[in-house]
Design an enzyme around this catalytic site. Structure first.
Site, PDB file in Angstrom:
ATOM      1  N   CYS A 197     -17.013 -12.016   3.787  1.00  0.00           N
ATOM      2  CA  CYS A 197     -18.286 -12.575   3.567  1.00  0.00           C
ATOM      3  C   CYS A 197     -18.376 -14.268   3.197  1.00  0.00           C
ATOM      4  O   CYS A 197     -18.126 -14.443   2.020  1.00  0.00           O
ATOM      5  CB  CYS A 197     -18.984 -11.826   2.721  1.00  0.00           C
ATOM      6  SG  CYS A 197     -20.674 -12.077   2.510  1.00  0.00           S
TER       7      CYS A 197
ATOM      8  N   GLN B 126       0.621  -1.061   0.042  1.00  0.00           N
ATOM      9  CA  GLN B 126      -0.026   0.007   0.061  1.00  0.00           C
ATOM     10  C   GLN B 126       0.774   1.272   0.087  1.00  0.00           C
ATOM     11  O   GLN B 126       0.495   2.265  -0.821  1.00  0.00           O
ATOM     12  CB  GLN B 126      -0.899   0.019   1.119  1.00  0.00           C
ATOM     13  CG  GLN B 126      -2.168  -1.111   1.182  1.00  0.00           C
ATOM     14  CD  GLN B 126      -3.176  -0.784   0.369  1.00  0.00           C
ATOM     15  OE1 GLN B 126      -3.274   0.418  -0.013  1.00  0.00           O
ATOM     16  NE2 GLN B 126      -3.732  -1.786  -0.259  1.00  0.00           N
TER      17      GLN B 126
END
Ligand SMILES: *Cc1c(COP(=O)(O)O)cnc(C)c1O
Length: 386
Positions: free
Chosen positions: A332, A186
């Site tokens: 999820c 990042q």
């Protein structure tokens, strides 16, 4: 007919679109200059030149030499190679099998460390971090032992945005003669990266976080840091990473990295304002909302929150329907959401951690997009809470 309006992408920490200039630089290497760099003929030589020019461009940006760069398939592979390559090379004679990582690493570090503990006898420990996910260099100093082989600390956190004091930690590791790796996937998209200033021995970078192609990156390995290859075969990448080089991707990696390293100031200027506007407005307008990660020491494009009594995945789905692509830290898994391990490691309860949302900005994100997003979000949260 499709009436769906164009969505606003606010997930640049997940991936970025390719820069036009980068795409252009790659094209010849799919067709006219398609040679294998290992081939002796002209086609091979042309590819070899492109490969070595890419390496040289990256080396200049990083302030290191060409032979210290190993091209890989991206951030995950670089992290794997750093940890596995080092432990397998060094765990014996004398016994050095102790690895210090943080509880807020990307899974490519955490899972690799666990793998090494399980199959290769590594002893993995976690450094303490504060509630913002920040590592204190003194903590590193206190936790290093005589058999410590490696310290690995994430530079810019993908989930919570926090920037760690890499050069200070590097200084501690150097004094203690322990190898220091950082996951800069990042950070490399937003900060000037100079390995001499950062005092890192190994560093992972991947192109698709800074408008380069997916599936390519590099591992910087300081000369004298002995690792063994984890993928064997041909002699590519100085013998550290077998397999025909992905020349178009490597060319694109070098061009996108060069652009990121030269244009980061202009990009940051715009994003910082929007980032701070997002953070202050959300915390002010939405009750029971919290910023995750550090308020100041954070990636310039990164905002991340927890909303009480919210299911982050539901929120992301709802935002998507309304034309905003954000993400949530919780995985999820078919109807059974798992809270982010990073957020629970920071002391959030699992229930609270399930309410996470991340919105990350790109170089073309504009203030209209942000203002409209800020108008929408409070009512969506209110809706979902009912
Ligand atoms: C995206 C990311 C990775 C993984 O990189 P890939 O190139 O997608 O394998 C690793 N670490 C951090 C911090 C990331 O953001």
């Amino acid at each position: 007919m499709n009436f769906k309006k164009k969505s606003v992408y606010l997930d640049y920490a997940a991936t970025t679109p390719i820069d036009e200039r980068v795409l252009k630089s790659m094209c010849p290497f799919f067709q006219t200059k398609f040679g294998n760099p290992s081939s002796i003929h002209q086609f091979g030589q042309d590819a070899e030149v492109a490969l070595e020019n890419a390496r040289s461009s990256i080396a200049i940006n990083l302030n290191c030499s060409e032979s210290e760069i190993i091209f890989t398939s991206g951030g995950s592979e670089s992290n794997n190679l750093a940890l596995k390559g080092l432990l397998i090379a060094r765990r014996e004679f004398p016994l050095k099998n102790h690895i210090l990582i943080t509880p807020v690493e990307h899974p490519a570090i955490t899972m690799t460390a666990k793998h090494l503990a399980h199959y290769y006898g590594a002893e993995v420990e976690f450094l303490r971090v504060d509630s913002c996910g920040l590592v204190d260099p003194d903590e590193v100093k206190n936790r290093i032992r005589s058999n410590t082989l490696l310290v690995s600390v994430i530079f810019g956190n993908n989930e919570i945005g926090t920037l760690n004091p890499i050069s200070e930690i590097g200084k501690v590791c150097r004094e203690k003669e322990v190898i220091f790796h950082t996951d800069a996937v990042q950070a490399a998209a937003h900060l000037r990266i100079n390995v001499e200033e950062l005092l890192v021995d190994m560093m992972s970078v991947g192109a698709h976080k800074f408008y380069g192609p997916k599936g390519v990156g590099f591992l910087y390995v300081r000369r004298g840091t002995n690792i063994v290859p984890t993928q064997n075969g041909g002699n590519q990448e100085y013998g550290f990473r077998a397999g025909t080089e992905n020349v178009p991707n490597i060319v694109g990696l070098a061009v996108s990295f060069d652009i990121a390293q030269h244009e980061y100031k202009i990009r940051t200027e715009n994003m910082l304002k929007l980032r701070d506007r997002l953070i202050s407005n959300i915390l002010e307008k939405i009750p029971k909302s919290y910023l995750t990660g550090h308020p100041r020491l954070r990636l310039p494009n990164h905002t991340s929150f927890i909303f009480e009594n919210i299911d982050g995945n539901q929120l992301v789905i709802r935002l998507d329907l309304d034309g905003y692509a954000c993400s949530s830290g919780s995985a999820c898994k078919t109807g059974n959401p798992e809270p982010s391990e990073v957020l629970t490691a920071l002391g959030n309860t699992p229930a609270l951690a399930l309410g996470s949302m991340r919105a990350t900005l790109g170089m073309n994100t504009n203030s209209d997009d942000i203002e409209r997003f800020l108008e929408k979000l409070p009512s969506i949260i209110e809706d979902l809470r009912e």
